[in-house]
Motif scaffolding. Structure first.
Motif, PDB file in Angstrom:
ATOM      1  N   ASP A  51      12.214   6.107  -4.423  1.00  0.00           N
ATOM      2  CA  ASP A  51      12.918   5.564  -5.529  1.00  0.00           C
ATOM      3  C   ASP A  51      12.954   4.077  -5.502  1.00  0.00           C
ATOM      4  O   ASP A  51      13.727   3.398  -6.538  1.00  0.00           O
ATOM      5  N   SER A  52      11.994   3.381  -4.975  1.00  0.00           N
ATOM      6  CA  SER A  52      12.093   2.022  -5.061  1.00  0.00           C
ATOM      7  C   SER A  52      11.367   1.488  -6.223  1.00  0.00           C
ATOM      8  O   SER A  52      10.158   2.147  -6.694  1.00  0.00           O
ATOM      9  N   SER A  53      11.790   0.664  -7.018  1.00  0.00           N
ATOM     10  CA  SER A  53      10.945  -0.058  -8.149  1.00  0.00           C
ATOM     11  C   SER A  53      10.426  -1.383  -8.055  1.00  0.00           C
ATOM     12  O   SER A  53       9.933  -2.071  -8.948  1.00  0.00           O
ATOM     13  N   ASP A  54      10.337  -1.780  -6.747  1.00  0.00           N
ATOM     14  CA  ASP A  54       9.687  -3.063  -6.309  1.00  0.00           C
ATOM     15  C   ASP A  54       8.399  -2.958  -6.325  1.00  0.00           C
ATOM     16  O   ASP A  54       7.738  -1.810  -5.812  1.00  0.00           O
ATOM     17  N   PRO A  55       7.449  -3.811  -7.083  1.00  0.00           N
ATOM     18  CA  PRO A  55       5.953  -3.842  -7.103  1.00  0.00           C
ATOM     19  C   PRO A  55       5.419  -3.876  -5.823  1.00  0.00           C
ATOM     20  O   PRO A  55       5.814  -4.587  -5.006  1.00  0.00           O
ATOM     21  N   LEU A  56       4.521  -2.914  -5.615  1.00  0.00           N
ATOM     22  CA  LEU A  56       3.684  -3.216  -4.192  1.00  0.00           C
ATOM     23  C   LEU A  56       2.289  -3.739  -4.585  1.00  0.00           C
ATOM     24  O   LEU A  56       1.398  -3.205  -5.471  1.00  0.00           O
ATOM     25  N   ILE A  57       1.965  -4.768  -4.083  1.00  0.00           N
ATOM     26  CA  ILE A  57       0.719  -5.558  -4.189  1.00  0.00           C
ATOM     27  C   ILE A  57      -0.011  -6.003  -2.936  1.00  0.00           C
ATOM     28  O   ILE A  57       0.819  -6.157  -1.821  1.00  0.00           O
ATOM     29  N   GLY A  58      -1.313  -6.207  -3.060  1.00  0.00           N
ATOM     30  CA  GLY A  58      -1.879  -6.729  -2.039  1.00  0.00           C
ATOM     31  C   GLY A  58      -3.113  -5.724  -1.390  1.00  0.00           C
ATOM     32  O   GLY A  58      -2.980  -4.602  -1.574  1.00  0.00           O
ATOM     33  N   ALA A  59      -3.948  -6.369  -0.617  1.00  0.00           N
ATOM     34  CA  ALA A  59      -4.967  -5.730   0.099  1.00  0.00           C
ATOM     35  C   ALA A  59      -4.866  -5.190   1.309  1.00  0.00           C
ATOM     36  O   ALA A  59      -5.669  -4.571   2.175  1.00  0.00           O
ATOM     37  N   SER A  60      -3.384  -5.561   1.720  1.00  0.00           N
ATOM     38  CA  SER A  60      -3.169  -5.293   3.331  1.00  0.00           C
ATOM     39  C   SER A  60      -3.313  -3.956   3.406  1.00  0.00           C
ATOM     40  O   SER A  60      -3.852  -3.409   4.689  1.00  0.00           O
ATOM     41  N   GLY A  61      -2.950  -2.857   2.847  1.00  0.00           N
ATOM     42  CA  GLY A  61      -3.211  -1.406   3.201  1.00  0.00           C
ATOM     43  C   GLY A  61      -4.780  -1.096   3.469  1.00  0.00           C
ATOM     44  O   GLY A  61      -5.088  -0.400   4.292  1.00  0.00           O
ATOM     45  N   ALA A  62      -5.412  -1.522   2.492  1.00  0.00           N
ATOM     46  CA  ALA A  62      -6.838  -1.343   2.503  1.00  0.00           C
ATOM     47  C   ALA A  62      -7.605  -1.782   3.832  1.00  0.00           C
ATOM     48  O   ALA A  62      -8.223  -1.294   4.570  1.00  0.00           O
ATOM     49  N   ILE A  63      -7.247  -3.355   4.172  1.00  0.00           N
ATOM     50  CA  ILE A  63      -7.849  -3.975   5.130  1.00  0.00           C
ATOM     51  C   ILE A  63      -7.097  -3.209   6.619  1.00  0.00           C
ATOM     52  O   ILE A  63      -7.919  -3.264   7.413  1.00  0.00           O
ATOM     53  N   ALA A  64      -5.937  -2.856   6.384  1.00  0.00           N
ATOM     54  CA  ALA A  64      -5.460  -2.226   7.784  1.00  0.00           C
ATOM     55  C   ALA A  64      -6.247  -1.070   8.156  1.00  0.00           C
ATOM     56  O   ALA A  64      -6.761  -0.663   9.352  1.00  0.00           O
ATOM     57  N   GLY A  65      -6.760  -0.247   7.034  1.00  0.00           N
ATOM     58  CA  GLY A  65      -7.734   0.703   7.284  1.00  0.00           C
ATOM     59  C   GLY A  65      -8.966   0.330   7.874  1.00  0.00           C
ATOM     60  O   GLY A  65      -9.548   0.768   8.932  1.00  0.00           O
ATOM     61  N   VAL A  66      -9.607  -0.843   7.709  1.00  0.00           N
ATOM     62  CA  VAL A  66     -10.676  -1.515   8.102  1.00  0.00           C
ATOM     63  C   VAL A  66     -10.365  -1.701   9.671  1.00  0.00           C
ATOM     64  O   VAL A  66     -11.279  -1.486  10.544  1.00  0.00           O
ATOM     65  N   LEU A  67      -9.246  -2.218   9.830  1.00  0.00           N
ATOM     66  CA  LEU A  67      -8.813  -2.542  11.337  1.00  0.00           C
ATOM     67  C   LEU A  67      -8.739  -1.168  12.084  1.00  0.00           C
ATOM     68  O   LEU A  67      -9.194  -1.211  13.290  1.00  0.00           O
ATOM     69  N   GLY A  68      -8.139  -0.108  11.371  1.00  0.00           N
ATOM     70  CA  GLY A  68      -8.327   1.128  12.301  1.00  0.00           C
ATOM     71  C   GLY A  68      -9.424   1.657  12.556  1.00  0.00           C
ATOM     72  O   GLY A  68      -9.883   2.186  13.557  1.00  0.00           O
TER      73      GLY A  68
END
Length: 272
Positions: free
Chosen positions: A160-177
């Protein structure tokens, strides 16, 4: 918190995709409407309204991802001054937005210099080895897949959040994993803040395991007063996605070279 600066894990080929991702992220940030003025010191209402309008169009919004429902009124980029102070003019959107496509565009948007440089540092250090192992095309697909997993994982937890989600953090977290799975014993030079920044060379499993542990704790709301604007849940989901995608490649991955000389910031003794 430790700051990685270099890993002792050479690559066999030039990481063109990693370099391209870094270049595109920096260029997009420099040309984001509303950020040029704020970087120069102008944080006026008009600049902020331009930025809000841009993010509303190109950022990923959990509510839109889960419910596929676009808002009826969005910031137009214009500002006004009312009795309660300045604000942004709202109006019907004059564009067609695809929520799934917004996940891709959001991966190249950042909210500030620290956000951008922190992400690019991690991508530069750890992305080249994952690209070397996967190959250019598969690494690009892997990066995007982890970004989508992170965004939708965060959206499911905040439907229910309407706050925008931005950034490469999620993809880069996959690289770290993926790095943790494929190169757990690779040595990583880090700076540890202890009165001064103390340089240490630690195994990747310690550096990345510590990073993931912090993200998991913060995503639960522990250790911080409020989640703020950092999507810790996206980091956790992206990291786990990267681990799962890289796991089948683990048996055929050659180990990194055993480093010689300095160990944990001190010179190791030779064995006779």
């Amino acid at each position: 918190m430790v700051i990685p600066v270099h890993d002792v894990n050479p690559v066999r080929r030039t990481p063109y995709v990693t370099y391209t991702l870094i270049a595109v992220n920096v260029l997009v940030f420099l040309f984001m409407p509303g950020l040029a003025g704020s970087v120069a010191g102008d944080s006026g209402v008009t600049q902020l309204c331009h930025l809000h309008a841009f993010l509303e169009q190109y950022a990923a919004v959990p509510q839109e991802l889960i419910h596929q429902r676009l808002p009826r009124a969005v910031p137009t980029g214009e500002a006004f001054v009312g009795q309660q102070g300045p604000g942004c003019v709202l109006g019907p959107p004059d564009y067609d937005k695809s929520p799934p496509l917004s996940v891709l565009t959001a991966m190249f948007l950042h909210g500030g210099w620290l956000h951008l440089l922190g992400n690019m540092l991690f991508l530069l250090i750890f992305g080249n080895n994952i690209e070397d192992r996967l190959g250019h095309v598969r690494f690009a697909l892997f990066y995007v897949a982890c970004g989508y997993a992170a965004a939708y994982g965060y959206a499911l937890a905040n439907a229910d959040s309407s706050d925008p989600l931005i950034g490469a953090s999620g993809a880069i977290a996959g690289v770290l994993g993926a790095y943790l799975v494929l190169y757990p014993k690779a040595r990583v030079w880090v700076l540890v803040p202890f009165l001064i920044f103390l340089p240490l060379r630690l195994p990747a499993w310690i550096v990345l395991g510590f990073w993931f542990g912090l993200q998991a704790v913060y995503s639960s709301g522990e250790g911080i007063s409020a989640a703020g604007t950092v999507a810790y849940t996206a980091h956790v989901v992206g990291f786990v996605a990267g681990m799962l995608l890289a796991w089948p490649l683990r048996p055929g991955t050659p180990p990194p070279p055993e480093p010689r000389g300095l160990l944990f910031g001190r010179r190791a003794r030779p064995h006779w």
